[in-house]
Enzyme design. Structure first.
Site, PDB file in Angstrom:
ATOM      1  N   ASN A   1       0.837  -1.203   0.000  1.00  5.27           N
ATOM      2  CA  ASN A   1       0.000   0.000   0.000  1.00  5.27           C
ATOM      3  C   ASN A   1       0.871   1.251   0.000  1.00  5.27           C
ATOM      4  OD1 ASN A   1      -0.301  -1.330   2.821  1.00  5.27           O
ATOM      5  ND2 ASN A   1      -0.988   0.707   3.313  1.00  5.27           N
ATOM      6  N   ASP A   2       0.649   2.208   0.857  1.00  2.00           N
ATOM      7  CA  ASP A   2       1.208   3.560   0.741  1.00  2.00           C
ATOM      8  C   ASP A   2       2.676   3.674   0.330  1.00  2.00           C
ATOM      9  OD1 ASP A   2      -1.067   3.455   2.284  1.00  2.00           O
ATOM     10  OD2 ASP A   2      -0.239   4.547   3.970  1.00  2.00           O
TER      11      ASP A   2
ATOM     12  N   GLU B   1      -5.198  10.710   7.233  1.00  4.07           N
ATOM     13  CA  GLU B   1      -3.998   9.872   7.190  1.00  4.07           C
ATOM     14  C   GLU B   1      -2.954  10.516   6.274  1.00  4.07           C
ATOM     15  OE1 GLU B   1      -5.787   5.404   7.707  1.00  4.07           O
ATOM     16  OE2 GLU B   1      -5.721   6.139   5.666  1.00  4.07           O
TER      17      GLU B   1
HETATM   18  C1  FRU Z   1      -3.071   4.583   4.796  1.00  6.72           C
HETATM   19  C2  FRU Z   1      -2.739   3.782   6.038  1.00  6.72           C
HETATM   20  C3  FRU Z   1      -1.876   4.605   6.949  1.00  6.72           C
HETATM   21  C4  FRU Z   1      -1.160   3.557   7.748  1.00  6.72           C
HETATM   22  C5  FRU Z   1      -0.934   2.481   6.708  1.00  6.72           C
HETATM   23  C6  FRU Z   1      -0.932   1.086   7.243  1.00  6.72           C
HETATM   24  O1  FRU Z   1      -3.356   3.813   3.679  1.00  6.72           O
HETATM   25  O2  FRU Z   1      -3.928   3.379   6.679  1.00  6.72           O
HETATM   26  O3  FRU Z   1      -2.576   5.540   7.723  1.00  6.72           O
HETATM   27  O4  FRU Z   1       0.020   4.014   8.307  1.00  6.72           O
HETATM   28  O5  FRU Z   1      -1.968   2.631   5.758  1.00  6.72           O
HETATM   29  O6  FRU Z   1      -0.534   0.183   6.266  1.00  6.72           O
END
Ligand code: FRU
Length: 489
Positions: free
Chosen positions: A43-44, A226
């Site tokens: 993810n991120d 976030e």
């Molecule tokens: C955003 C999030 C962040 C967190 C991460 C966990 O997509 O929820 O806030 O740090 O992903 O994987």
């Protein structure tokens, strides 16, 4: 003879490795011009820095499967923002918990004292997310921690004094983005704290002081705040500060999305210049986008090309999710209000196929696997472009005059039934009074990014056709240009 045999074997093994590496990135749906991990869940984007001529991209990564698990930081590097080389996993969970999102800095002045023998430390500032605390319902499960690297990000040492910023009792307390505030020679941390942003400052990255809060009242609040970011941009010779705040859910087309504020930052607090809610990308599939911290002269942005509403159900097998095309951000004004526009970085054009006749003003209707499409159209009436395959699956991108909005329709785009919220039409406003519309489409195996009117409106959308789209059809567009691109793998 023996030497020749060894040589032949060596050559064969090289070829085999080359062939399997090529195959590895040729699976169904595998993006050919976007970064995706070889395998497993991503993810991120995290910790994006530029160091010694190399762009570093860390990312939320679970090497144990294709759904989220104990999060790590994966790592990839690139010289040109297009061709990425995946490196060994950078950060592993520890006794403080999973390694959630955060940033990294090049601590050139060794303010942290982590540097040794003249080596400049790279310092990662991330959220330690304690799963046991979470289970127990504690409000203090998220705290901020440090790790440093003295070998250009290859290996990392966690700081023994972690966590460096303790949770005051706010359940969502995460995703620190740290920057050097040169005017006051201090570090500033922008932290997402549930429904607002909290700013902290530090001289050494280890001791943090709370400065101020922003945003309880303003902006979109359909979900948790976030992955924030804070950076300056200039318009007409004046400097403004842009505060990015990712939001999940509550995006303009459902699920997660990236909003931003424009205002002033004085080292202590941020003040927005207006109350309007603004979105960096209106499509359903750009999230957690933040910028490279230390690239001079350009503000480079990268997002996760997915949506939390269905990212765990998308029908890829070996890996899940990709990043957007890196984009360059700039300010613009429309009707007396300031906004941020984004355009693909110029490095994207280096992928153009060199073959004669690649740049076509097109009648042929054959859609290459990955390409750029430029469209000139008149917003006095509807126009659209349809990408399709023989199975009758299609995605339609266009402009709806009655609504005065751009749209991406993926209702019949192929596999859509893995999540209820997927098969939808996404809409976005137009930010120019000009009659002529210029669209740039970045087309890949399973995604489209629309940059309209010089990046004033941006939409990202993913899709999963049973066979790749290989045909396109235009409705009411004046001019089209199509450029085939080479795969980056
Ligand atoms: C955003 C999030 C962040 C967190 C991460 C966990 O997509 O929820 O806030 O740090 O992903 O994987």
């Amino acid at each position: 003879m023996k030497k020749i045999t060894t040589l032949v074997l060596l050559l064969a093994s090289c070829l085999w490795h080359f062939a399997s590496a090529q195959e590895q990135y040729r699976e169904q749906y595998r993006p050919q011009i976007h970064f995706s991990p070889k395998e497993h869940w991503m993810n991120d984007p995290n910790g994006m820095i530029y160091f010694n001529g190399t762009y570093h991209l860390f990312f939320q990564y679970y090497p144990g499967g294709i759904t989220p698990g104990p999060m790590h930081w994966g790592h990839a590097v690139s010289k040109d923002l297009m061709h990425w080389k995946e490196l060994p996993t950078a950060l592993y969970p520890d006794s403080l918990g999973y390694i959630f999102s955060g940033s990294a800095v090049v601590d050139s002045n060794n303010t942290s004292g982590f540097g040794k023998n003249g080596k400049i430390p790279l310092v990662a500032i991330f959220t330690s997310h304690d799963p046991k605390g979470e289970k127990a319902g504690s409000d203090k499960t998220e705290n901020e921690s440090l790790a440093y690297s003295l070998d250009s990000g290859l290996t990392w040492t966690k700081y023994s004094g972690n966590p460096v910023l303790k949770n005051p009792g706010i359940r969502d307390f995460r995703d620190p983005k740290v920057m050097w505030y040169a005017k006051e020679k201090k570090w500033v941390m922008t932290l997402a704290t549930k429904d607002h942003i909290t700013f902290y400052s530090s001289a050494d990255l280890k001791n943090w002081k709370k400065e101020s809060e922003f945003g309880k009242e303003g902006g979109a609040h359909g979900g948790v705040w976030e992955c924030p970011d804070l950076f300056p941009l200039t318009l007409y010779g004046k400097t403004y500060w842009v505060l990015i705040v990712n939001l999940n859910p509550g995006g303009p087309n459902g699920g997660s999305a990236t909003q931003y504020f424009i205002g002033q930052f004085d080292g202590n607090k941020f003040l927005a210049i207006d109350n309007q809610t603004k979105w960096l990308d209106y499509g359903p599939d750009e999230y957690a986008g933040v910028t490279w911290g230390n690239v001079s002269n350009r503000r480079l942005f990268l997002g996760w090309m997915a949506n939390w509403s269905y990212s765990q159900q998308v029908p890829t097998v070996k890996w899940r999710n990709a990043m957007t095309i890196p984009r360059e951000l700039a300010l613009f004004e429309s009707n007396g209000t300031m906004y941020v526009k984004s355009t693909p970085v110029k490095e994207l054009s280096s992928l153009q196929k060199k073959s004669a006749g690649n740049k076509k003003s097109l009648k042929s209707k054959v859609l290459p696997r990955q390409c750029l499409i430029g469209i000139n159209a008149n917003a006095g009436s509807d126009f659209s472009i349809t990408l399709s395959n023989r199975a009758g699956e299609k995605v339609v991108i266009g402009y709806d005059k009655a609504k005065d909005q751009y749209f991406i329709d993926r209702e019949k785009s192929g596999k859509v039934d893995f999540a209820e919220s997927f098969a939808k039409v996404a809409y976005a406003p137009r930010f120019t009074k000009e009659v002529n519309s210029q669209l740039l489409l970045v087309v890949d195996q399973s995604s489209i990014e629309l940059f309209a009117d010089g990046g004033r409106t941006v939409m990202t959308s993913i899709f999963f056709p049973s066979t790749p789209y290989d045909h396109f059809a235009l409705k009411s567009a004046k001019e089209t240009q199509l450029i085939s691109l080479n795969s980056v793998w």
